[in-house]
Design a protein around this motif. Structure first.
Motif, PDB file in Angstrom:
ATOM      1  N   GLU A   7       0.856  -1.180   0.000  1.00  0.00           N
ATOM      2  CA  GLU A   7       0.000   0.000   0.000  1.00  0.00           C
ATOM      3  C   GLU A   7       0.897   1.237   0.000  1.00  0.00           C
ATOM      4  O   GLU A   7       1.759   1.395   0.877  1.00  0.00           O
ATOM      5  N   TYR A   8       0.708   2.114  -0.969  1.00  0.00           N
ATOM      6  CA  TYR A   8       1.548   3.298  -1.089  1.00  0.00           C
ATOM      7  C   TYR A   8       0.666   4.474  -1.478  1.00  0.00           C
ATOM      8  O   TYR A   8      -0.037   4.427  -2.496  1.00  0.00           O
ATOM      9  N   GLU A   9       0.675   5.492  -0.631  1.00  0.00           N
ATOM     10  CA  GLU A   9      -0.153   6.680  -0.840  1.00  0.00           C
ATOM     11  C   GLU A   9      -1.612   6.300  -1.070  1.00  0.00           C
ATOM     12  O   GLU A   9      -2.292   6.847  -1.945  1.00  0.00           O
ATOM     13  N   GLY A  10      -2.055   5.326  -0.295  1.00  0.00           N
ATOM     14  CA  GLY A  10      -3.466   4.966  -0.298  1.00  0.00           C
ATOM     15  C   GLY A  10      -3.922   4.034  -1.391  1.00  0.00           C
ATOM     16  O   GLY A  10      -5.128   3.777  -1.524  1.00  0.00           O
ATOM     17  N   ARG A  11      -2.978   3.501  -2.162  1.00  0.00           N
ATOM     18  CA  ARG A  11      -3.390   2.588  -3.234  1.00  0.00           C
ATOM     19  C   ARG A  11      -2.376   1.462  -3.365  1.00  0.00           C
ATOM     20  O   ARG A  11      -1.227   1.580  -2.916  1.00  0.00           O
ATOM     21  N   PRO A  12      -2.792   0.355  -4.001  1.00  0.00           N
ATOM     22  CA  PRO A  12      -1.853  -0.751  -4.191  1.00  0.00           C
ATOM     23  C   PRO A  12      -0.761  -0.389  -5.189  1.00  0.00           C
ATOM     24  O   PRO A  12      -1.029   0.254  -6.212  1.00  0.00           O
ATOM     25  N   MET A  13       0.455  -0.806  -4.911  1.00  0.00           N
ATOM     26  CA  MET A  13       1.565  -0.561  -5.829  1.00  0.00           C
ATOM     27  C   MET A  13       2.408  -1.829  -5.934  1.00  0.00           C
ATOM     28  O   MET A  13       2.763  -2.441  -4.922  1.00  0.00           O
ATOM     29  N   ALA A  14       2.737  -2.196  -7.168  1.00  0.00           N
ATOM     30  CA  ALA A  14       3.607  -3.344  -7.413  1.00  0.00           C
ATOM     31  C   ALA A  14       5.052  -2.930  -7.219  1.00  0.00           C
ATOM     32  O   ALA A  14       5.472  -1.853  -7.665  1.00  0.00           O
ATOM     33  N   GLY A  21      15.812  -3.331  -0.566  1.00  0.00           N
ATOM     34  CA  GLY A  21      14.880  -2.236  -0.793  1.00  0.00           C
ATOM     35  C   GLY A  21      13.700  -2.651  -1.644  1.00  0.00           C
ATOM     36  O   GLY A  21      13.670  -3.739  -2.224  1.00  0.00           O
ATOM     37  N   LEU A  22      12.716  -1.773  -1.732  1.00  0.00           N
ATOM     38  CA  LEU A  22      11.534  -1.989  -2.570  1.00  0.00           C
ATOM     39  C   LEU A  22      11.541  -0.947  -3.681  1.00  0.00           C
ATOM     40  O   LEU A  22      11.649   0.262  -3.418  1.00  0.00           O
ATOM     41  N   ILE A  55      11.026   3.081  -2.909  1.00  0.00           N
ATOM     42  CA  ILE A  55       9.964   3.668  -2.093  1.00  0.00           C
ATOM     43  C   ILE A  55      10.062   3.136  -0.664  1.00  0.00           C
ATOM     44  O   ILE A  55      10.671   2.097  -0.408  1.00  0.00           O
ATOM     45  N   GLU A  56       9.447   3.870   0.260  1.00  0.00           N
ATOM     46  CA  GLU A  56       9.364   3.408   1.636  1.00  0.00           C
ATOM     47  C   GLU A  56       8.361   2.264   1.720  1.00  0.00           C
ATOM     48  O   GLU A  56       7.303   2.304   1.092  1.00  0.00           O
ATOM     49  N   ALA A  57       8.716   1.247   2.496  1.00  0.00           N
ATOM     50  CA  ALA A  57       7.846   0.084   2.613  1.00  0.00           C
ATOM     51  C   ALA A  57       6.516   0.480   3.224  1.00  0.00           C
ATOM     52  O   ALA A  57       6.458   1.168   4.242  1.00  0.00           O
ATOM     53  N   GLY A  58       5.433   0.061   2.570  1.00  0.00           N
ATOM     54  CA  GLY A  58       4.103   0.240   3.105  1.00  0.00           C
ATOM     55  C   GLY A  58       3.543  -1.081   3.586  1.00  0.00           C
ATOM     56  O   GLY A  58       4.242  -2.105   3.606  1.00  0.00           O
ATOM     57  N   ARG A  59       2.299  -1.071   3.963  1.00  0.00           N
ATOM     58  CA  ARG A  59       1.645  -2.299   4.397  1.00  0.00           C
ATOM     59  C   ARG A  59       1.607  -3.304   3.262  1.00  0.00           C
ATOM     60  O   ARG A  59       1.250  -2.973   2.138  1.00  0.00           O
TER      61      ARG A  59
END
Length: 283
Positions: A7-14, A21-22, A55-59
């Motif tokens: 989850e990144y900025e409120g939406r799914p991201m591959a 790192g991601l 990017i920073e790791a999200g959920r």
């Protein structure tokens, strides 16, 4: 490659995992991992090789939402022995609904009004990357987009009472997937992977995909002769011994449990168990 959805900025991201790192994956469609898988292995590889934005790791979310989930029952010799049944002469195929999918960290919800006997099943999940129809074993293996960890959570009372398995296998939250999708180049032999399940830290399943009655290639080929497997479809390949329903005395999941399911070379799914009243979606 190790691919995931966060989850990144409120939406799914591959994303692709690389050097700790991601890195964001850009590609066709809505940019999700499912859309990249649907675009084909070349698009997936090009997106991963071209990923440079960290990017920073999200959920963590489930890697993808499968188009359909094809599951296989009684496909491990050790599970067949514990169940006290005869090995099937051909793969036993059933379905789970994609609406049952959740990711690592998400809760398995037990609705006591529906079921009082919920069980665990660690499984190797296979994600399809190319359309398969009447495929031989070599074609089937070449069509795999990747492997993931799956938990075929099962309401045994519904499963056995209904006489068919779809409802008891498809309750919401009953198909945890993840934490990543690992491409075939990183899995030397899908028939030589350790699988484990832990409940509250106690190991209850510990086996190997070498125990499969029908291997991955044979399962995909067999299914493709009956129906088309499409990019983004998920095939669950069966579970080994150690299911709670076959223990003496039998065991079942209850709210407060923490379930860990693991496949060697892929990772560990962690899912707490809650009752329906504790679920945010409960009305």
């Amino acid at each position: 490659m190790r691919l995931a959805t966060v989850e990144y900025e409120g939406r799914p991201m591959a994303v692709v995992e690389r050097d700790g790192g991601l890195y964001r994956l850009d590609g066709p469609g809505d940019g999700t991992l499912g859309a990249l898988v649907a675009a084909g292995p070349e698009a997936l590889r090009d997106a991963a090789l071209g990923a440079t934005e960290e990017i920073e790791a999200g959920r963590r979310l489930a890697p993808l939402r499968p188009g359909k989930i094809v599951a296989i029952g009684l496909n491990y010799l050790d599970h067949i022995r514990e169940a006290g049944v005869r090995p099937p002469e051909s793969p036993l195929v059933f379905a789970k609904f994609p609406s049952s999918v959740i990711g690592t960290g998400e809760a398995i919800v037990i609705d006591a009004e529906l079921t009082g006997n919920v069980d665990w099943e660690v499984e190797l999940g296979v994600v399809i990357g190319r359309t398969l129809r009447h495929a031989d074993k070599d074609e089937a293996m070449a069509a795999i987009a990747g492997y993931t960890v799956a938990n075929d959570v099962s309401a045994r009372d519904l499963q056995f009472a209904d006489g068919q398995w779809v409802r008891g296998k498809s309750l919401d939250t009953f198909c945890p997937l993840g934490p990543v999708l690992v491409t075939p180049d990183e899995i030397a032999d899908p028939q030589a992977l350790v699988l484990r399940t832990r409940v509250n830290g106690e190991t209850v399943q510990d086996s190997s995909t070498a125990e499969m009655v029908f291997g991955v290639a044979e399962l995909l080929s067999y299914c493709s002769r009956a129906f088309t497997l499409e990019p983004g479809d998920l095939v669950l390949t069966g579970t080994p011994w150690g299911c709670g329903a076959f223990m003496d005395p039998p065991r079942r999941l209850v709210p407060g449990d923490v379930l860990e399911t693991e496949v060697e070379g892929i990772g560990v799914l962690v899912n707490p168990v809650v009752d329906a009243d504790a679920s945010p979606g409960r009305r």
